[in-house]
Design an enzyme around this catalytic site. Structure first.
Site, mmCIF file in Angstrom:
data_model
loop_
_atom_site.group_PDB
_atom_site.id
_atom_site.type_symbol
_atom_site.label_atom_id
_atom_site.label_comp_id
_atom_site.label_asym_id
_atom_site.label_seq_id
_atom_site.Cartn_x
_atom_site.Cartn_y
_atom_site.Cartn_z
ATOM 1 N N CYS A 48 2.984 -4.054 -1.474
ATOM 2 C CA CYS A 48 2.806 -5.464 -1.043
ATOM 3 C C CYS A 48 1.696 -6.115 -2.019
ATOM 4 O O CYS A 48 1.818 -6.573 -3.048
ATOM 5 C CB CYS A 48 2.551 -5.540 0.566
ATOM 6 S SG CYS A 48 2.849 -7.253 1.168
ATOM 7 N N HIS A 54 5.875 -1.561 3.943
ATOM 8 C CA HIS A 54 4.745 -0.991 4.637
ATOM 9 C C HIS A 54 5.484 -0.040 5.651
ATOM 10 O O HIS A 54 6.531 0.155 5.577
ATOM 11 C CB HIS A 54 3.876 -2.056 5.303
ATOM 12 C CG HIS A 54 3.189 -3.190 4.600
ATOM 13 N ND1 HIS A 54 1.988 -2.720 3.866
ATOM 14 C CD2 HIS A 54 3.421 -4.363 4.533
ATOM 15 C CE1 HIS A 54 1.657 -3.774 3.468
ATOM 16 N NE2 HIS A 54 2.421 -4.993 3.646
#
Ligand code: GLN
Length: 246
Positions: free
Chosen positions: A94, A196
């Site tokens: 990310c 995640h």
């Protein structure tokens, strides 16, 4: 005895949604195979020595944390670049993924120039891309495809430039930008994802692929990795996929 050194960059600032779990998964899966692990947490102003690193991990962070680390990160980027270009293995999630690129235009119109370690660009939007993510990843060594599961929460939309391949294809969720159906990026031995959750504990095939890349670079004559019993990891993977895809 084989030994792999994992460097975790900015562990205190870039560690969203349990991203550190990726480091633990890499560490455990090496130790279970009798591969020794050296783990360096590299905080702000601490030295990153590319000669000592076998796997570099960079987790996610909000725009705020990304700004805090920026000047230190730019200083480290020359060493990270030479590490990448000499086939060093990287996993970036990310915010860590976005920071490898050429620039990041934030949602409020600021352009943050980045070191361009891989040829990608990220543009912030007002809408956040939030939710569970399932994507298909093809292991180019075995030719098998695997369904990977994670959780995404980002406002940046990432676009891949020439020379960079997607990591996978989105089956559910947004991935890189919610438009082109692509998720993550692969350049040399650099693996990037918006997932995640953490990514590697629930997706053991990718964890092993990453370990194998690092092993091949450091110990070209080492035998292939021993297979591990992945039944618990795959139960977690399958039950999440069932919940998300129905
Ligand atoms: N700041 C970035 C974004 O919102 C990254 C967020 C994250 O790492 N989850 O796009």
């Amino acid at each position: 005895m084989y030994s792999i050194c994992i460097c975790h960059l900015y562990p205190d600032l870039l560690n969203m949604y349990g991203d550190r779990g990726n480091v633990i998964a890499l560490q455990k899966r090496c130790l279970w195979r009798g591969i020794d692990i050296v783990l360096y947490d590299i905080a702000l102003y601490q030295l990153f020595n590319p000669d000592e690193c076998d796997i570099l991990f960079i987790g996610g962070g909000q725009d705020f944390e990304q700004e805090i680390i920026m000047s230190d990160y730019m200083e480290k980027s020359t060493d990270i670049k030479s590490y990448i270009e000499t086939d060093g293995t990287v996993l970036a999630i990310c915010g860590g993924y976005q920071m490898l690129g050429n620039y990041y235009k934030t949602g409020d119109g600021k352009t943050i120039e980045l070191p361009g370690l891989i040829n990608i660009e990220t543009v912030g939007t007002k809408n956040r891309l939030i939710g569970n993510l399932v994507f298909e990843w093809e292991n180019d060594v075995t030719g098998q495809t695997h369904r990977m599961v994670g959780f995404e929460n980002h406002s940046g939309l990432t676009y891949l430039g020439e020379g960079v391949q997607p990591l996978g294809k989105v089956l559910k969720g947004f991935g890189n930008n919610g438009q082109d159906g692509l998720e993550g990026a692969r350049y040399k031995n650099v693996f990037c994802s918006y997932a995640h959750g953490s990514l590697l504990p629930k997706n053991p095939q990718l964890a092993d692929y990453i370990i194998a890349c690092a092993m091949k670079r450091k110990y070209p004559d080492a035998p292939d990795l021993i297979e591990l019993d992945n039944q618990y990891e795959m139960q977690a993977n399958q039950s999440m996929i069932k919940r998300i895809l129905g």
